[in-house]
Design an enzyme around this catalytic site. Structure first.
Site, PDB file in Angstrom:
ATOM      1  N   GLU A 104     -10.660  -6.643  -4.877  1.00 14.06           N
ATOM      2  CA  GLU A 104     -10.470  -7.729  -3.914  1.00 14.06           C
ATOM      3  C   GLU A 104     -11.730  -7.846  -3.050  1.00 14.06           C
ATOM      4  OE1 GLU A 104      -6.654  -7.727  -1.858  1.00 14.06           O
ATOM      5  OE2 GLU A 104      -7.628  -8.647  -0.133  1.00 14.06           O
ATOM      6  N   ASP A 106       2.326   1.952   3.366  1.00 14.92           N
ATOM      7  CA  ASP A 106       3.232   0.956   3.966  1.00 14.92           C
ATOM      8  C   ASP A 106       4.655   1.357   3.630  1.00 14.92           C
ATOM      9  OD1 ASP A 106       0.967  -0.614   4.301  1.00 14.92           O
ATOM     10  OD2 ASP A 106       1.403  -1.880   2.558  1.00 14.92           O
ATOM     11  N   ASP A 129      -4.685 -13.609  -3.091  1.00 14.91           N
ATOM     12  CA  ASP A 129      -4.064 -13.335  -1.793  1.00 14.91           C
ATOM     13  C   ASP A 129      -4.087 -14.650  -1.022  1.00 14.91           C
ATOM     14  OD1 ASP A 129      -3.352 -10.760  -2.257  1.00 14.91           O
ATOM     15  OD2 ASP A 129      -4.675  -9.854  -0.772  1.00 14.91           O
ATOM     16  N   HIS A 161       0.874  -1.174   0.000  1.00 12.26           N
ATOM     17  CA  HIS A 161       0.000   0.000   0.000  1.00 12.26           C
ATOM     18  C   HIS A 161       0.913   1.226   0.000  1.00 12.26           C
ATOM     19  CE1 HIS A 161      -2.395  -2.996   2.323  1.00 12.26           C
ATOM     20  NE2 HIS A 161      -3.449  -2.445   1.771  1.00 12.26           N
ATOM     21  N   ASP A 164     -11.052 -12.200   9.747  1.00 14.28           N
ATOM     22  CA  ASP A 164      -9.965 -12.338   8.772  1.00 14.28           C
ATOM     23  C   ASP A 164      -8.657 -12.506   9.555  1.00 14.28           C
ATOM     24  OD1 ASP A 164      -8.838 -12.230   6.238  1.00 14.28           O
ATOM     25  OD2 ASP A 164      -8.919 -10.060   6.059  1.00 14.28           O
ATOM     26  N   ASP A 206      -0.818 -12.579   1.689  1.00 14.01           N
ATOM     27  CA  ASP A 206      -1.476 -11.580   2.533  1.00 14.01           C
ATOM     28  C   ASP A 206      -1.732 -12.273   3.873  1.00 14.01           C
ATOM     29  OD1 ASP A 206      -2.784  -9.492   3.617  1.00 14.01           O
ATOM     30  OD2 ASP A 206      -4.285  -9.277   2.041  1.00 14.01           O
TER      31      ASP A 206
HETATM   32  C1  XLS Z   1      -7.724  -6.807   3.984  1.00  7.09           C
HETATM   33  C2  XLS Z   1      -7.169  -6.975   2.651  1.00  7.09           C
HETATM   34  C3  XLS Z   1      -5.994  -6.071   2.320  1.00  7.09           C
HETATM   35  C4  XLS Z   1      -5.799  -6.004   0.837  1.00  7.09           C
HETATM   36  C5  XLS Z   1      -4.986  -4.864   0.363  1.00  7.09           C
HETATM   37  O1  XLS Z   1      -8.481  -7.622   4.475  1.00  7.09           O
HETATM   38  O2  XLS Z   1      -6.853  -8.313   2.449  1.00  7.09           O
HETATM   39  O3  XLS Z   1      -4.850  -6.503   2.983  1.00  7.09           O
HETATM   40  O4  XLS Z   1      -5.219  -7.187   0.351  1.00  7.09           O
HETATM   41  O5  XLS Z   1      -5.546  -3.650   0.718  1.00  7.09           O
HETATM   42 NI    NI Z   2      -5.803  -9.099   0.818  1.00  4.76          NI
HETATM   43 NI    NI Z   3      -7.729  -9.704   3.984  1.00  2.00          NI
END
Ligand code: XLS
Ligand code: NI
Ligand code: NI
Length: 444
Positions: free
Chosen positions: A238, A110, A302, A107, A313, A345
């Site tokens: 995503e 980051d 991911d 990101h 999550d 991820d």
């Molecule tokens: C959060 C997401 C995030 C995305 C990128 O749950 O997985 O990490 O992959 O913003």
């Molecule tokens: Ni993600």
């Molecule tokens: Ni996630």
């Protein structure tokens, strides 16, 4: 050692290049199954799997949770934010190179220090992007995708592109524009949107349609800008059903694809599917992958896994071979990744505090997918499973079934066919036999 350590300081001392030692090795810092140059069905493992390291989990998140403080001490921290960014980049490239992953993802904030002034934010980001570019050139590590964090800062508490307040939508656009500029500078393969705050907390204060129209318009502007500056890869949505929003608009793959088609965005956008998001939506990982593959819209993955007992999550490193086999079957059958890859991820548990744990976790994830790749390839090339599935649909291959598929029969024709035949015989789905067969491939 120097070969794999980039900056002035070595951040993972005592750990060299991770090698393949085979399944009998008891070295925790070696691959047991991932042998990058090994050929599976015509391509090397590395070419199939295209592993990527997630900057945010590996080099930014320090183990805090809603109940506990940070548990991890990062030697690449620094009170000066630009020096911290430089050290973090060095640590990330040292780690990625030693591990032997070919890609990374980040990101905007980051990688670079955030700032409330747009110009200062851009200045920081472009300066860090130049550092990343030289690190990429030095190491050969490539950018799988970048994205803009439009969910952490308080200004995004009511959403980014879905925010009822226009000035915030514009602020979010500034971040996307900068990330696209950086993407092109770094030769990114994809660009990702994860809309953690693009949803609602209460329907009572929300105009769902207007918010979704705004998101679509925002995506169109991003696409147009990206294409104008030479970004040729896919934009990836995503999906995730919730968390942090109560309800996220791109709930799952089917919803995201419906949205993209509804607004005519399906030529430029695909999906980035995350295992733990699919399971949060009440699906399996393979389900969401298959939905995308069927639509020609599976861009990237991911790679992580959730906890069967927890609803949220948890972003654990993938170790579940069975789920990964099912995932790799979908990926191989669609012909493999083009611009996408397997991005970890995933984060260490907050009590995994040894420096080597980050290597061990990634090694486990890479070994899991290497195993899954080989097993999935065997299942597919052996053909037994495919034959069993094909047999279930055989009645559409000829005769009236084929005429139905070709659109040659009316509802009344179907009625006449039904009337002329006895009660159809029951045909077993053979689910248990198929599961036993999969176990033979995995363990046999
Ligand atoms: C959060 C997401 C995030 C995305 C990128 O749950 O997985 O990490 O992959 O913003
Ligand atoms: Ni993600
Ligand atoms: Ni996630």
């Amino acid at each position: 050692m120097k070969d794999y350590f980039i900056g002035e300081e070595e951040f993972f001392p005592g750990i060299g290049k991770i090698g393949y030692e085979g399944p009998k090795s008891d070295n925790p810092l070696a691959f047991k199954f991932y042998d990058p140059q090994k050929k599976v069905g015509g391509k090397t493992m590395a070419e199939h799997l295209r592993f990527s390291i997630a900057y945010w989990h590996s080099f930014c998140a320090k183990g805090s949770d809603p109940f506990g403080n940070e548990t991890m001490v990062f030697p690449w921290s620094d009170p000066d934010p630009m020096i911290a960014a430089r050290k973090k980049a060095d640590a990330a490239f040292e780690f990625t190179t030693k591990l032997g992953a070919e890609y990374y993802c980040f990101h905007d904030i980051d990688a670079a220090p955030d700032a409330s002034s747009v110009t200062e934010y851009e200045r920081n980001y472009f300066a860090v992007a130049e550092m990343l570019k030289s690190l990429q050139n030095e190491t050969g590590v490539k950018l799988l995708w970048n994205t803009s964090n439009m969910f952490s800062h308080p200004r995004y508490m009511n959403g980014a592109a879905s925010n009822p307040e226009f000035s915030i939508l514009a602020r979010a656009a500034a971040q996307v524009k900068a990330s696209l500029d950086v993407n092109v500078l770094l030769g990114g393969q994809n660009y990702v949107f994860w809309g953690g705050r693009e949803g609602y907390m209460s329907l009572l204060n929300t105009r769902m349609k207007q918010e979704q129209d705004h998101i679509a318009r925002f995506f169109m502007l991003a696409r147009d800008y990206g294409r104008k500056i030479g970004f040729t890869g896919p934009f990836l949505i995503e999906p995730k059903p919730m968390e942090p929003s109560k309800h996220q608009y791109d709930y799952d793959a089917a919803t995201a694809i419906g949205f993209l088609r509804n607004y005519g965005l399906d030529k430029d956008f695909k999906c980035n599917i995350e295992n733990n998001h699919a399971t949060l939506a009440g699906h399996t990982f393979a389900h969401d992958l298959q939905v995308c593959a069927d639509a020609g819209m599976l861009g990237s993955v991911d790679a992580n896994e959730g906890d069967a007992q927890n609803g949220w999550d948890t972003d654990e490193f993938p170790t579940n071979v069975y789920d990964s086999v099912e995932a790799m079957m979908v990926i191989l059958k669609m012909g493999g990744f083009t611009t996408g890859g397997l991005n970890f991820d995933a984060k260490l548990r907050r009590n995994s505090t040894d420096r080597e744990d980050l290597f061990i976790a990634h090694i486990g994830g890479m070994d899991t997918f290497a195993l899954a790749l080989e097993i999935a390839d065997r299942i597919i090339s052996d053909g037994k499973l495919d034959t069993m599935v094909a047999n279930r649909y055989r009645s559409y291959e000829s005769g009236k079934g084929a005429e139905f598929e070709a659109g040659k029969l009316t509802l009344a024709d179907l009625r006449d066919i039904a009337a002329s035949q006895p009660e159809p015989a029951l045909v077993s789905g053979k689910q248990e036999m198929i599961k036993n067969l999969i176990n033979q491939y995995i363990f046999g």
